[in-house]
Each structure stands twice: as structure tokens, then as C-alpha cells.
Design a protein around this motif. Structure first.
Motif, PDB file in Angstrom:
ATOM      1  N   ALA A  30      -0.599  16.485   8.452  1.00 29.05           N
ATOM      2  CA  ALA A  30      -1.052  17.690   9.174  1.00 29.05           C
ATOM      3  C   ALA A  30      -0.386  17.785  10.550  1.00 29.05           C
ATOM      4  O   ALA A  30      -0.238  18.867  11.111  1.00 29.05           O
ATOM      5  N   GLN A  31       0.034  16.622  11.077  1.00 29.56           N
ATOM      6  CA  GLN A  31       0.737  16.613  12.380  1.00 29.56           C
ATOM      7  C   GLN A  31       2.231  16.906  12.207  1.00 29.56           C
ATOM      8  O   GLN A  31       3.017  16.767  13.140  1.00 29.56           O
ATOM      9  N   GLY A  32       2.633  17.230  10.974  1.00 26.93           N
ATOM     10  CA  GLY A  32       4.038  17.546  10.717  1.00 26.93           C
ATOM     11  C   GLY A  32       4.911  16.313  10.546  1.00 26.93           C
ATOM     12  O   GLY A  32       6.141  16.404  10.571  1.00 26.93           O
ATOM     13  N   LYS A  33       4.280  15.140  10.373  1.00 28.82           N
ATOM     14  CA  LYS A  33       5.076  13.909  10.234  1.00 28.82           C
ATOM     15  C   LYS A  33       5.308  13.584   8.761  1.00 28.82           C
ATOM     16  O   LYS A  33       4.554  14.029   7.884  1.00 28.82           O
ATOM     17  N   GLN A  34       6.325  12.748   8.510  1.00 31.68           N
ATOM     18  CA  GLN A  34       6.754  12.532   7.131  1.00 31.68           C
ATOM     19  C   GLN A  34       6.433  11.129   6.610  1.00 31.68           C
ATOM     20  O   GLN A  34       6.244  10.185   7.389  1.00 31.68           O
ATOM     21  N   VAL A  35       6.384  11.029   5.274  1.00 31.07           N
ATOM     22  CA  VAL A  35       5.958   9.793   4.608  1.00 31.07           C
ATOM     23  C   VAL A  35       7.061   9.324   3.660  1.00 31.07           C
ATOM     24  O   VAL A  35       7.613  10.131   2.906  1.00 31.07           O
ATOM     25  N   VAL A  36       7.359   8.032   3.696  1.00 35.24           N
ATOM     26  CA  VAL A  36       8.358   7.474   2.769  1.00 35.24           C
ATOM     27  C   VAL A  36       7.734   6.325   1.977  1.00 35.24           C
ATOM     28  O   VAL A  36       7.178   5.386   2.547  1.00 35.24           O
ATOM     29  N   GLY A  37       7.808   6.423   0.657  1.00 40.42           N
ATOM     30  CA  GLY A  37       7.261   5.381  -0.205  1.00 40.42           C
ATOM     31  C   GLY A  37       8.235   4.230  -0.374  1.00 40.42           C
ATOM     32  O   GLY A  37       9.454   4.391  -0.229  1.00 40.42           O
ATOM     33  N   TYR A  38       7.714   3.067  -0.699  1.00 45.95           N
ATOM     34  CA  TYR A  38       8.558   1.905  -1.006  1.00 45.95           C
ATOM     35  C   TYR A  38       7.814   1.019  -1.996  1.00 45.95           C
ATOM     36  O   TYR A  38       6.588   1.077  -2.097  1.00 45.95           O
ATOM     37  N   PHE A  39       8.568   0.189  -2.726  1.00 48.25           N
ATOM     38  CA  PHE A  39       7.949  -0.531  -3.837  1.00 48.25           C
ATOM     39  C   PHE A  39       7.749  -2.025  -3.619  1.00 48.25           C
ATOM     40  O   PHE A  39       7.000  -2.650  -4.340  1.00 48.25           O
ATOM     41  N   CYS A  40       8.456  -2.608  -2.697  1.00 51.93           N
ATOM     42  CA  CYS A  40       8.507  -4.076  -2.729  1.00 51.93           C
ATOM     43  C   CYS A  40       8.342  -4.610  -1.321  1.00 51.93           C
ATOM     44  O   CYS A  40       8.731  -3.964  -0.344  1.00 51.93           O
ATOM     45  N   TYR A  56       4.737   3.919   3.043  1.00 49.80           N
ATOM     46  CA  TYR A  56       3.599   3.956   2.114  1.00 49.80           C
ATOM     47  C   TYR A  56       3.959   3.115   0.895  1.00 49.80           C
ATOM     48  O   TYR A  56       4.891   3.440   0.158  1.00 49.80           O
ATOM     49  N   ARG A  57       3.208   2.042   0.696  1.00 48.58           N
ATOM     50  CA  ARG A  57       3.546   1.168  -0.436  1.00 48.58           C
ATOM     51  C   ARG A  57       3.031   1.762  -1.752  1.00 48.58           C
ATOM     52  O   ARG A  57       1.867   2.132  -1.858  1.00 48.58           O
ATOM     53  N   MET A  58       3.929   1.845  -2.736  1.00 51.42           N
ATOM     54  CA  MET A  58       3.608   2.508  -3.996  1.00 51.42           C
ATOM     55  C   MET A  58       2.686   1.655  -4.857  1.00 51.42           C
ATOM     56  O   MET A  58       2.862   0.447  -4.960  1.00 51.42           O
ATOM     57  N   ARG A  59       1.704   2.312  -5.471  1.00 49.76           N
ATOM     58  CA  ARG A  59       0.806   1.641  -6.419  1.00 49.76           C
ATOM     59  C   ARG A  59       0.279   2.660  -7.421  1.00 49.76           C
ATOM     60  O   ARG A  59       0.519   3.860  -7.267  1.00 49.76           O
ATOM     61  N   GLY A  60      -0.449   2.158  -8.406  1.00 49.58           N
ATOM     62  CA  GLY A  60      -0.935   3.043  -9.467  1.00 49.58           C
ATOM     63  C   GLY A  60      -2.437   3.196  -9.442  1.00 49.58           C
ATOM     64  O   GLY A  60      -3.052   3.469 -10.481  1.00 49.58           O
ATOM     65  N   THR A  61      -3.033   3.033  -8.275  1.00 51.58           N
ATOM     66  CA  THR A  61      -4.495   3.090  -8.126  1.00 51.58           C
ATOM     67  C   THR A  61      -5.078   4.370  -8.751  1.00 51.58           C
ATOM     68  O   THR A  61      -4.603   5.463  -8.471  1.00 51.58           O
TER      69      THR A  61
END
Ligand code: SF4
Length: 384
Positions: A30-40, A56-61
Motif C-alpha cells: 500500500a506504501q507503493g513498495k515492492q516484494v521479491v520472492g526467493y526460495f532458498c 519474501y521466502r516462498m512456501r506452500g502454506t
């Protein structure tokens, strides 16, 4: 997850760990900032932080099936990529502005290939991760980090200065220091927090900004210290350590603890391996400090060849420090690395007289009855 912890901070962590999208990510976006996922956990998250991005660490929750992703994987791919990619195909990861994979294993490589082919995430990158932990491999990873640094700068139109990197390293080290304080409480005879609750706290740390996570963790530590004596765990039969890979489901640990095995420490992808040592804040070159940390200095996983003796020493140090009665080796089906590692763990622990139980599992916690029976039998063989 059942918990006796009275803490607003803990409620937030449990909420963040229990879902893919959480209020912190919503607020960040909402603040206009961005998110990048990673796996390991070999991903140098400090680089993303220095770029002003949320790692943002990827998971299958929350996943309850792999109906969409099955077509993209072979029958011997493990269920972690299946569930996570299934959620991505369903649009649950549409909030990502980028995804960075490292070449951890063939299963994750397939996620990258399939992601590239089927999803439209604006920034997509795979880093080449060396197989050993020597100085030449540190130099190799340093180059990989520098390439990623340039690509992030160009794509997100930011400048990742050395100073911003140093600030990110400090902030992330602060997280590690607070997480070690949390683990220190678990050394007590009656720890104020159990293994399932700790895992929720650790998973939350991979899905919210450190600027928000660190003060919350500080406040949880205060709550636990104040409550100690009232909520300390007293009714357990044995102190256990969990060793393995991608375990992000507190419910799995809860099943173990409901049988009477209190999980007091670990060597898992969301646990000690991410925070037992810090990145060098004084190094002349912050990129070299990151490369050295992620390849050489932090406790390694069996993805890295030739480092098993150091891993074995880490395991035995943990057993001593946390007064562990028995070790559970968890492994996702079809994971080659952990298959070999647990074979060696079993041999090494037998030599020093520490009971060891290997549990193969699927990514989502299924077959609870069988898991309960195995844990009960393990505790009984220990005479507990
Ligand atoms: S569990 Fe093993 S095979 Fe599966 S993604 Fe993780 S490291 Fe790769």
C-alpha cells in the motif's frame, strides 16, 4: 496452533506464518513498495533489502492440492515445489514484483523454468550456486551477487550503494541476534516457548519487513521473560532436535510435541542455519562479506559438498548446548541431499550414543496418525 503464550507480538507472528498474504505485506504494498520472492536460504536477502525491496521466502502454506502444477513436474519431484507452484498458478503469488531462485536443486530449477514459461512476474532471475565452500566458490558467488546487484539496480531503478548494503547487513544481523536470544530461552529446563511456536516466529521473519519484525520480536522476548515460570513447558518426556530441510509448518512440530517430545533446537532451513552466525559488519567489501557468509561461514546444508564433518560438529555442539535427548531427521520424499545426509547422521550419532529417528514426509502435513505412532515408539526406545 494451540498456544499458552500471552503476547500480542506472538499473535502477529502466528498470523503471518499461517498464510501467504499477511497484513505486513499488504501495508508494504500500500506504501507503493515492492516484494521479491526467493526460495532458498542461500539467497543474500540483504541485497534485496538494500534495494528497498521486501524479501519474501516462498512456501506452500494453505495449499491443499497440486492439481494445476502436477503437469509441470515429474513423478520424482518433491512436493514442496509442487504445492508452491500450484499456489502461484492459482494467483496467490500475484503480489510478487520479482522472484530470485538459486540453483539449489533440480526441483527448484524446475520451478524456475516453469515460472518463466507460465507466469508474468516482472523480474525473474536464477543465480548459480557453487557446490563447495572454499575460497574459489566465495569468489564465484561474489560475482553472482554483483551481477544480481546490477540487474536489480537496472530493473527497479535504484542504487544499491555500499552504505545501503551495510545498513541492510546490520538490520538483518539484529534479526539474527534477537532470534538467537529466543533460542537461548529454549535451553532452560522449562522453556517458555516450544518448538512449534518458535517455528511460527521464524517463518514470520521471512515474510515481513525487518523494521517491523525486529521490534515485535523484542517485545515477544520481553513477554516471554515476564511470563517465565507461569507458562514454562514442564510436561515433556524428552528434549528433541529436528534436523532437515524445508520445514515451515508449525503443525508438524506440534504433532511431535503433543506426543511429549519438546523440540528445543534444530538445524533446518527456517531455523539455526539462517541465524546462528552473523554477516561480518566490519568487512572492507560488504559484497564479499555476504558471499563469504552465504557460502562459507553460516552452518551449511547438504547441498554443499565436502562440508559434512563441519555439519556433524554443529549438530553435536547443538545436542550438548541444548541438552538434547534425541534427534529427528526429517526429509521430504525424493530429496537426494537429505537422504545421504541422514544416513551419515544416523551413523555419526550412533557412535556418540544419541538416538536418531528418520522421518520421510510430504510437504503438507499428512498421515498424522503414522507420525504420532513413530514419535511415541521413538520416545519409548529412549526409555522416556
Ligand atoms: S526438499 Fe530437497 S529436493 Fe525438495 S526442494 Fe528442498 S532441497 Fe530440493
Amino acid at each position: 496452533m494451540e498456544t499458552a503464550i500471552r503476547s500480542k507480538a506472538f499473535e502477529t507472528f502466528a498470523e503471518v506464518a499461517g498464510a501467504i498474504m499477511n497484513p505486513a505485506v499488504r501495508e508494504w504494498r500500500a506504501q507503493g513498495k515492492q516484494v521479491v520472492g526467493y526460495f532458498c536460504s542461500h539467497m543474500p536477502t540483504e541485497l534485496l533489502m538494500a534495494a528497498g525491496l521486501l524479501p519474501y521466502r516462498m512456501r506452500g502454506t494453505g495449499s491443499d492440492g497440486t492439481e494445476l502444477s502436477d503437469a509441470f513436474f515429474s513423478s520424482i519431484n518433491c512436493s514442496f515445489p509442487r504445492h508452491t507452484f500450484n499456489l502461484a498458478l492459482k494467483g496467490e503469488y500475484d503480489f510478487l514484483d520479482g522472484l530470485v531462485c538459486v540453483s539449489s536443486c533440480d526441483h527448484i530449477r524446475r520451478v524456475y523454468d516453469n515460472w518463466k514459461q507460465n507466469l508474468n512476474t516482472p523480474f525473474l532471475k536464477i543465480m548459480s550456486l557453487p557446490k563447495k565452500v572454499g575460497d574459489p566458490q566465495v569468489d564465484w558467488y561474489l560475482e553472482e551477487i554483483n551481477i544480481l546487484r546490477t540487474e536489480l539496480e537496472q530493473h527497479f531503478n535504484v542504487q544499491i550503494s555500499d552504505q545501503r548494503l551495510r545498513d541492510a547487513i546490520k538490520l538483518r544481523n539484529e534479526t539474527r541476534r534477537l532470534q538467537r536470544q529466543l533460542y537461548a530461552l529454549r535451553k532452560e529446563k522449562h522453556p517458555p516457548i516450544n518448538g512449534a511456536e518458535t517455528l511460527a516466529v521464524m517463518v514470520a521473519g521471512s515474510a515481513m519487513p525487518a523494521e517491523q519484525y525486529n521490534p515485535l520480536l523484542h517485545s515477544l522476548l520481553e513477554d516471554l521473560q515476564q511470563a517465565n515460570g507461569n507458562t514454562g513447558k514442564t510436561d515433556y518426556r524428552a528434549r528433541l532436535m529436528i534436523v532437515g530441510s524445508e520445514l515451515d509448518d508449525p503443525d508438524y512440530v506440534e504433532v511431535i510435541e503433543q506426543q511429549g517430545g519438546l523440540v528445543v533446537t534444530d538445524s533446518i532451513c527456517y531455523g539455526t542455519r539462517t541465524m546462528w552466525v552473523d554477516v561480518d559488519e566490519q568487512a572492507a567489501d560488504p559484497v564479499e562479506a555476504l558471499a563469504r557468509y552465504y557460502i562459507q561461514e553460516r552452518p551449511s546444508c547438504p547441498r554443499m559438498n565436502g562440508d559434512q564433518p563441519r555439519r556433524q560438529k554443529f549438530l553435536q555442539d547443538m545436542i550438548r548446548e541444548f541438552e538434547v535427548d534425541g534427534v529427528i531427521g526429517e526429509r521430504m520424499l525424493f530429496c537426494d541431499f537429505w537422504c545421504a545426509e541422514h544416513y551419515m547422521n544416523k551413523m555419526d550419532l550412533k557412535e556418540v550414543g544419541v538416538p536418531f529417528l528418520q522421518l520421510d514426509r510430504e510437504y503438507i502435513t499428512s498421515g498424522k496418525g503414522q507420525l504420532m505412532t513413530r514419535i511415541q515408539a521413538f520416545l519409548e526406545t529412549m526409555g522416556k
